[in-house]
Structure formats: structure tokens, C-alpha cells
Design a protein around this motif. Structure first.
Motif, short mmCIF file in Angstrom:
data_model
loop_
_atom_site.label_atom_id
_atom_site.label_comp_id
_atom_site.label_asym_id
_atom_site.label_seq_id
_atom_site.Cartn_x
_atom_site.Cartn_y
_atom_site.Cartn_z
N ILE A 1 0.93 -0.83 0.05
CA ILE A 1 0.18 -0.19 0.05
C ILE A 1 0.71 1.13 -0.24
N SER A 2 0.19 2.29 -1.38
CA SER A 2 1.14 3.33 -1.17
C SER A 2 1.07 4.22 -0.61
N ASP A 3 -0.33 4.59 -0.29
CA ASP A 3 -0.66 5.60 0.52
C ASP A 3 -0.53 5.91 2.19
N LYS A 4 0.35 6.91 1.83
CA LYS A 4 1.15 6.81 3.08
C LYS A 4 0.07 7.55 4.54
N ASN A 5 -1.51 8.49 4.15
CA ASN A 5 -2.46 8.15 5.28
C ASN A 5 -2.91 6.97 5.69
N HIS A 6 -2.50 5.57 4.86
CA HIS A 6 -3.38 4.20 4.98
C HIS A 6 -2.74 3.23 6.35
N VAL A 7 -3.87 3.79 7.06
CA VAL A 7 -2.90 3.25 8.37
C VAL A 7 -2.13 1.12 8.41
N LYS A 8 -2.34 0.59 7.16
CA LYS A 8 -1.45 -0.56 6.87
C LYS A 8 -0.68 0.03 5.34
N TYR A 9 0.56 1.27 5.80
CA TYR A 9 0.83 2.35 4.71
C TYR A 9 2.12 0.55 4.62
N GLY A 10 2.32 0.90 2.84
CA GLY A 10 3.67 -0.48 3.39
C GLY A 10 3.60 -1.83 3.32
N MET A 11 2.15 -2.27 3.48
CA MET A 11 2.24 -4.12 3.81
C MET A 11 1.29 -4.12 2.52
N VAL A 12 1.41 -5.65 1.70
CA VAL A 12 0.91 -6.29 0.58
C VAL A 12 -0.55 -6.43 1.52
N ILE A 13 -0.38 -6.79 2.91
CA ILE A 13 -1.21 -6.80 3.53
C ILE A 13 -1.11 -7.29 5.26
N ASP A 14 -1.58 -7.34 6.03
CA ASP A 14 -0.77 -7.57 7.79
C ASP A 14 -1.21 -8.29 7.94
N PHE A 15 0.04 -8.96 8.05
CA PHE A 15 -0.04 -10.58 8.76
C PHE A 15 -1.34 -11.55 9.62
N GLY A 16 -1.40 -10.18 10.35
CA GLY A 16 -2.84 -10.24 10.97
C GLY A 16 -4.18 -10.74 10.47
N ASP A 17 -4.24 -10.21 9.47
CA ASP A 17 -4.94 -10.22 8.49
C ASP A 17 -5.25 -11.13 7.82
N LEU A 18 -3.96 -12.04 7.58
CA LEU A 18 -3.51 -12.98 7.00
C LEU A 18 -4.44 -14.85 7.67
N LYS A 19 -3.92 -14.08 8.98
CA LYS A 19 -3.76 -15.37 9.71
C LYS A 19 -5.26 -15.40 10.12
#
Length: 149
Positions: free
Chosen positions: A44-62
Motif C-alpha cells: 500500500i503506497s498511501d502514506k495516510n493508510h493505516v497499513k501503509y507499506g504492507m501487501v496485507i497485514d500478517f494479522g489479517d492473513l492469519k
């Protein structure tokens, strides 16, 4: 932006029996499975997004894999519902055992195909399932790759 693969690993204990098989695995037995789930996407490239820099939160994948696979298969016994093992399954269920009846022979190969379908349905549109590796023993595993399916 670059596509990045991320992998999360899971473990669970499952019993099964292979009806009609000509070896020891025709008997009810269990495995300590190790499942590696690899997804691919653009961070995620949106610097204002809470998950900026992630493909998917590991917690969400889990959460997805836990709900679809681990919580369902862990400490369950899996039988093909189209075999006489159904009678054994009914007996085990009456004794309080967790039994799963599936539409396939519960080999690692068929389980990994089942798992791929379940996980893919739950991933966000921006993330694709890349591969799964289901390790049955220290020396044996089945692998599924999106590029081959």
C-alpha cells in the motif's frame, strides 16, 4: 511499484484415513501439518493508510487462514464422505470427536487444493494467493502454485 510476496506459516494436527489405499495410510492416523501460505501484491503506497507499506497485514492473513483452515482442521479427523468411512465417522461423532467429511480423498495433494480455494475467496482484491505448501511429514509435502492452476 513492485510486487512483493509474503508468507505466513501455520501448524495444526489432523487425523485421516485413505479409503482404498494399498498401504499403511488406509488406517486412521494423524499428522502434524505445517502450512505455508504465500500471497503476492503491491505494498500500500498511501502514506495516510493505516497499513501503509504492507501487501496485507500478517494479522489479517492469519485471521483468514485460521478461520478457514486451522480452526476447522486442527484436531479433527478427515474422511472422504463417499466411502464406507462414513460409518466410522458417525460413530466417532457420537463419542464427541471432531470429524470432517469432505468430497475428496484426504491426501495432502487434495487438501492443498481445497485450502487454496477457501483462502482465495477471502483475500482482498489487491492481494492474490501465490502458493501453498502443506507439509505432512519432515520429508513430504504438497505444493500448489497459482501460476500452474
Amino acid at each position: 511499484m513492485n510486487n512483493i510476496q509474503i508468507t505466513k506459516m501455520f501448524t495444526f494436527e489432523t487425523g485421516h484415513a485413505l479409503y482404498g489405499y494399498d498401504g499403511k495410510c488406509r488406517n486412521v492416523h494423524g499428522h502434524s501439518y505445517k502450512l505455508s501460505v504465500t500471497v503476492i501484491g503491491t505494498p500500500i503506497s498511501d502514506k495516510n493508510h493505516v497499513k501503509y507499506g504492507m501487501v496485507i497485514d500478517f494479522g489479517d492473513l492469519k485471521k483468514i487462514v485460521k478461520e478457514e483452515i486451522v480452526d476447522v482442521f486442527d484436531h479433527a479427523t478427515v474422511f472422504n464422505k463417499n466411502t464406507p468411512h462414513v460409518e466410522l465417522a458417525k460413530e466417532l461423532e457420537t463419542r464427541g470427536h471432531n470429524v470432517l467429511l469432505v468430497d475428496y480423498q484426504p491426501t495432502s495433494e487434495m487438501m492443498v487444493i481445497d485450502f487454496a480455494g477457501k483462502i482465495k475467496k477471502r483475500l482482498p482484491d489487491s492481494v492474490q494467493l501465490h502458493s501453498l505448501k502443506l507439509q505432512e511429514t519432515d520429508t513430504s509435502y504438497a505444493a500448489w502454485y497459482a501460476s500452474e492452476n
